[in-house]
Scaffold this motif. Structure first.
Motif, PDB file in Angstrom:
ATOM      1  N   GLN A   2       0.835  -1.194   0.000  1.00  8.99           N
ATOM      2  CA  GLN A   2       0.000   0.000   0.000  1.00  8.99           C
ATOM      3  C   GLN A   2       0.874   1.250   0.000  1.00  8.99           C
ATOM      4  OE1 GLN A   2      -2.765   0.032   3.205  1.00  8.99           O
ATOM      5  NE2 GLN A   2      -4.137   1.422   2.148  1.00  8.99           N
ATOM      6  N   LEU A   3       0.498   2.216  -0.838  1.00 12.43           N
ATOM      7  CA  LEU A   3       1.236   3.468  -0.899  1.00 12.43           C
ATOM      8  C   LEU A   3       0.842   4.377   0.258  1.00 12.43           C
ATOM      9  CD1 LEU A   3       0.973   4.371  -4.691  1.00 12.43           C
ATOM     10  CD2 LEU A   3       2.960   3.499  -3.481  1.00 12.43           C
ATOM     11  N   ALA A   4       1.826   5.061   0.784  1.00 10.64           N
ATOM     12  CA  ALA A   4       1.554   6.035   1.844  1.00 10.64           C
ATOM     13  C   ALA A   4       1.165   7.339   1.164  1.00 10.64           C
ATOM     14  CB  ALA A   4       2.777   6.215   2.725  1.00 10.64           C
ATOM     15  N   LEU A   5      -0.101   7.652   1.185  1.00 14.70           N
ATOM     16  CA  LEU A   5      -0.583   8.882   0.564  1.00 14.70           C
ATOM     17  C   LEU A   5      -0.707   9.962   1.633  1.00 14.70           C
ATOM     18  CD1 LEU A   5      -3.347   7.363  -1.722  1.00 14.70           C
ATOM     19  CD2 LEU A   5      -1.003   7.963  -2.326  1.00 14.70           C
ATOM     20  N   LYS A   6       0.096  10.961   1.489  1.00 16.51           N
ATOM     21  CA  LYS A   6       0.051  12.053   2.452  1.00 16.51           C
ATOM     22  C   LYS A   6       0.454  13.337   1.751  1.00 16.51           C
ATOM     23  CE  LYS A   6       4.748  11.320   3.943  1.00 16.51           C
ATOM     24  NZ  LYS A   6       5.699  11.223   4.986  1.00 16.51           N
ATOM     25  N   SER A   7      -0.007  14.424   2.284  1.00 20.64           N
ATOM     26  CA  SER A   7       0.344  15.733   1.740  1.00 20.64           C
ATOM     27  C   SER A   7       1.703  16.144   2.270  1.00 20.64           C
ATOM     28  CB  SER A   7      -0.686  16.781   2.148  1.00 20.64           C
ATOM     29  OG  SER A   7      -1.931  16.474   1.584  1.00 20.64           O
ATOM     30  N   GLU A   8       2.468  16.796   1.410  1.00 25.31           N
ATOM     31  CA  GLU A   8       3.757  17.323   1.832  1.00 25.31           C
ATOM     32  C   GLU A   8       3.725  18.839   1.714  1.00 25.31           C
ATOM     33  OE1 GLU A   8       7.231  15.623   0.081  1.00 25.31           O
ATOM     34  OE2 GLU A   8       6.373  13.616   0.083  1.00 25.31           O
ATOM     35  N   LEU A   9       4.337  19.484   2.657  1.00 21.81           N
ATOM     36  CA  LEU A   9       4.438  20.942   2.605  1.00 21.81           C
ATOM     37  C   LEU A   9       5.417  21.329   1.512  1.00 21.81           C
ATOM     38  CD1 LEU A   9       4.620  21.775   6.419  1.00 21.81           C
ATOM     39  CD2 LEU A   9       2.666  22.033   4.877  1.00 21.81           C
ATOM     40  N   PRO A  10       5.187  22.459   0.874  1.00 21.08           N
ATOM     41  CA  PRO A  10       6.142  22.904  -0.145  1.00 21.08           C
ATOM     42  C   PRO A  10       7.470  23.270   0.517  1.00 21.08           C
ATOM     43  CG  PRO A  10       4.533  24.613   0.264  1.00 21.08           C
ATOM     44  CD  PRO A  10       4.084  23.401   1.033  1.00 21.08           C
ATOM     45  N   PRO A  11       8.571  23.120  -0.198  1.00 22.78           N
ATOM     46  CA  PRO A  11       9.888  23.416   0.395  1.00 22.78           C
ATOM     47  C   PRO A  11      10.202  24.908   0.373  1.00 22.78           C
ATOM     48  CG  PRO A  11      10.151  22.692  -1.853  1.00 22.78           C
ATOM     49  CD  PRO A  11       8.674  22.604  -1.547  1.00 22.78           C
ATOM     50  N   LEU A  12       9.278  25.717   0.841  1.00 20.56           N
ATOM     51  CA  LEU A  12       9.428  27.162   0.765  1.00 20.56           C
ATOM     52  C   LEU A  12       9.487  27.762   2.165  1.00 20.56           C
ATOM     53  CD1 LEU A  12       6.727  27.794  -1.982  1.00 20.56           C
ATOM     54  CD2 LEU A  12       9.186  27.455  -2.304  1.00 20.56           C
ATOM     55  N   GLN A  13      10.361  28.752   2.318  1.00 25.15           N
ATOM     56  CA  GLN A  13      10.477  29.450   3.594  1.00 25.15           C
ATOM     57  C   GLN A  13      10.658  30.932   3.334  1.00 25.15           C
ATOM     58  OE1 GLN A  13      13.196  27.883   6.414  1.00 25.15           O
ATOM     59  NE2 GLN A  13      12.689  25.763   5.949  1.00 25.15           N
ATOM     60  N   GLU A  14       9.994  31.740   4.131  1.00 27.27           N
ATOM     61  CA  GLU A  14      10.134  33.187   4.022  1.00 27.27           C
ATOM     62  C   GLU A  14      11.238  33.644   4.960  1.00 27.27           C
ATOM     63  OE1 GLU A  14       7.305  37.178   4.226  1.00 27.27           O
ATOM     64  OE2 GLU A  14       6.462  35.221   4.647  1.00 27.27           O
ATOM     65  N   ALA A  16      13.750  36.760   6.780  1.00 26.55           N
ATOM     66  CA  ALA A  16      13.449  37.936   7.601  1.00 26.55           C
ATOM     67  C   ALA A  16      13.080  39.163   6.774  1.00 26.55           C
ATOM     68  CB  ALA A  16      14.647  38.256   8.496  1.00 26.55           C
ATOM     69  N   HIS A  17      13.438  39.157   5.485  1.00 24.68           N
ATOM     70  CA  HIS A  17      13.149  40.296   4.616  1.00 24.68           C
ATOM     71  C   HIS A  17      11.922  40.066   3.746  1.00 24.68           C
ATOM     72  CE1 HIS A  17      17.010  41.882   5.824  1.00 24.68           C
ATOM     73  NE2 HIS A  17      17.541  40.715   5.542  1.00 24.68           N
ATOM     74  N   GLY A  18      11.212  38.975   3.992  1.00 23.17           N
ATOM     75  CA  GLY A  18      10.004  38.691   3.227  1.00 23.17           C
ATOM     76  C   GLY A  18      10.249  38.007   1.896  1.00 23.17           C
ATOM     77  N   VAL A  19      11.480  37.556   1.661  1.00 20.62           N
ATOM     78  CA  VAL A  19      11.824  36.862   0.419  1.00 20.62           C
ATOM     79  C   VAL A  19      11.585  35.375   0.625  1.00 20.62           C
ATOM     80  CG1 VAL A  19      13.680  36.326  -1.208  1.00 20.62           C
ATOM     81  CG2 VAL A  19      13.536  38.608  -0.170  1.00 20.62           C
ATOM     82  N   ILE A  20      10.880  34.751  -0.312  1.00 26.81           N
ATOM     83  CA  ILE A  20      10.615  33.316  -0.213  1.00 26.81           C
ATOM     84  C   ILE A  20      11.772  32.572  -0.857  1.00 26.81           C
ATOM     85  CG2 ILE A  20       9.076  31.432  -0.847  1.00 26.81           C
ATOM     86  CD1 ILE A  20       6.766  33.422  -0.654  1.00 26.81           C
ATOM     87  N   ARG A  21      12.379  31.701  -0.068  1.00 26.74           N
ATOM     88  CA  ARG A  21      13.526  30.907  -0.506  1.00 26.74           C
ATOM     89  C   ARG A  21      13.142  29.435  -0.557  1.00 26.74           C
ATOM     90  NH1 ARG A  21      17.553  34.262  -1.162  1.00 26.74           N
ATOM     91  NH2 ARG A  21      17.572  36.180   0.046  1.00 26.74           N
ATOM     92  N   ILE A  22      13.898  28.706  -1.356  1.00 23.48           N
ATOM     93  CA  ILE A  22      13.654  27.271  -1.499  1.00 23.48           C
ATOM     94  C   ILE A  22      14.426  26.562  -0.393  1.00 23.48           C
ATOM     95  CG2 ILE A  22      13.676  25.305  -3.075  1.00 23.48           C
ATOM     96  CD1 ILE A  22      12.142  27.787  -4.160  1.00 23.48           C
ATOM     97  N   GLY A  23      13.685  25.940   0.530  1.00 17.48           N
ATOM     98  CA  GLY A  23      14.304  25.227   1.642  1.00 17.48           C
ATOM     99  C   GLY A  23      15.238  26.116   2.434  1.00 17.48           C
ATOM    100  N   GLN A  24      16.376  25.555   2.802  1.00 15.45           N
ATOM    101  CA  GLN A  24      17.387  26.277   3.583  1.00 15.45           C
ATOM    102  C   GLN A  24      18.448  26.902   2.683  1.00 15.45           C
ATOM    103  OE1 GLN A  24      17.302  26.674   6.965  1.00 15.45           O
ATOM    104  NE2 GLN A  24      15.312  25.690   6.870  1.00 15.45           N
ATOM    105  N   THR A  25      18.126  27.118   1.410  1.00 20.24           N
ATOM    106  CA  THR A  25      19.102  27.644   0.460  1.00 20.24           C
ATOM    107  C   THR A  25      18.888  29.140   0.243  1.00 20.24           C
ATOM    108  OG1 THR A  25      17.789  27.366  -1.568  1.00 20.24           O
ATOM    109  CG2 THR A  25      18.968  25.420  -0.738  1.00 20.24           C
ATOM    110  N   ARG A  26      19.762  29.738  -0.538  1.00 21.32           N
ATOM    111  CA  ARG A  26      19.606  31.137  -0.915  1.00 21.32           C
ATOM    112  C   ARG A  26      18.843  31.272  -2.225  1.00 21.32           C
ATOM    113  NH1 ARG A  26      21.447  35.122   1.468  1.00 21.32           N
ATOM    114  NH2 ARG A  26      21.993  36.310  -0.388  1.00 21.32           N
ATOM    115  N   ALA A  27      18.513  30.146  -2.849  1.00 21.95           N
ATOM    116  CA  ALA A  27      17.746  30.168  -4.106  1.00 21.95           C
ATOM    117  C   ALA A  27      16.347  30.704  -3.801  1.00 21.95           C
ATOM    118  CB  ALA A  27      17.656  28.771  -4.704  1.00 21.95           C
ATOM    119  N   THR A  28      15.888  31.650  -4.627  1.00 23.26           N
ATOM    120  CA  THR A  28      14.584  32.259  -4.377  1.00 23.26           C
ATOM    121  C   THR A  28      13.496  31.630  -5.239  1.00 23.26           C
ATOM    122  OG1 THR A  28      14.889  33.973  -6.068  1.00 23.26           O
ATOM    123  CG2 THR A  28      15.669  34.474  -3.823  1.00 23.26           C
ATOM    124  N   LEU A  29      12.286  31.751  -4.753  1.00 23.02           N
ATOM    125  CA  LEU A  29      11.130  31.286  -5.511  1.00 23.02           C
ATOM    126  C   LEU A  29      11.076  32.015  -6.845  1.00 23.02           C
ATOM    127  CD1 LEU A  29       8.474  29.668  -5.703  1.00 23.02           C
ATOM    128  CD2 LEU A  29       7.359  31.566  -4.511  1.00 23.02           C
TER     129      LEU A  29
END
Length: 115
Positions: A2-14, A16-29
């Protein structure tokens, strides 16, 4: 099996300056979506950002495609904020004055040292 069907949160984080970054990187959305909108595939995007794996790029693009209007609105606000910041910086240090100071420094440093 059986497959584990679950929702995953997007790898996005805002940050301190309001910029959305991908995970813990400096790459921006914005940079990832910008490449995608220019026609880059998820694989090409992952190659351009060595800090992003293919799963993270696909998760980011999935979030974008599911929330296109919200992301477009965010990107529009970011462009406006950047334009305001550039304008304010130009008022504090007008580009022609900066160029003149640089040219003056170059003149003084181009003089051969005394022997």
């Amino acid at each position: 099996m059986q497959l584990a069907l679950k929702s995953e949160l997007p790898p996005l984080q805002e940050d301190a300056h309001g910029v959305i970054r991908i995970g813990q990187t400096r790459a921006t959305l914005e940079s990832v979506i910008g490449l995608f909108e220019q026609g880059a595939s998820a694989e090409e995007i992952a190659l351009r950002f060595d800090v992003l794996d293919l799963h993270t790029v696909y998760a980011t693009l999935t979030y974008y495609l599911s929330h296109r209007q919200e992301v477009q609105d965010y990107m529009h606000r970011q462009r406006q904020s950047s334009a305001r910041a550039r304008h304010e910086a130009a008022l504090r240090s007008p580009p022609d004055q900066v160029r003149a100071r640089i040219a003056q420094r170059e003149k003084t440093t181009d003089v051969a040292p005394a022997r």
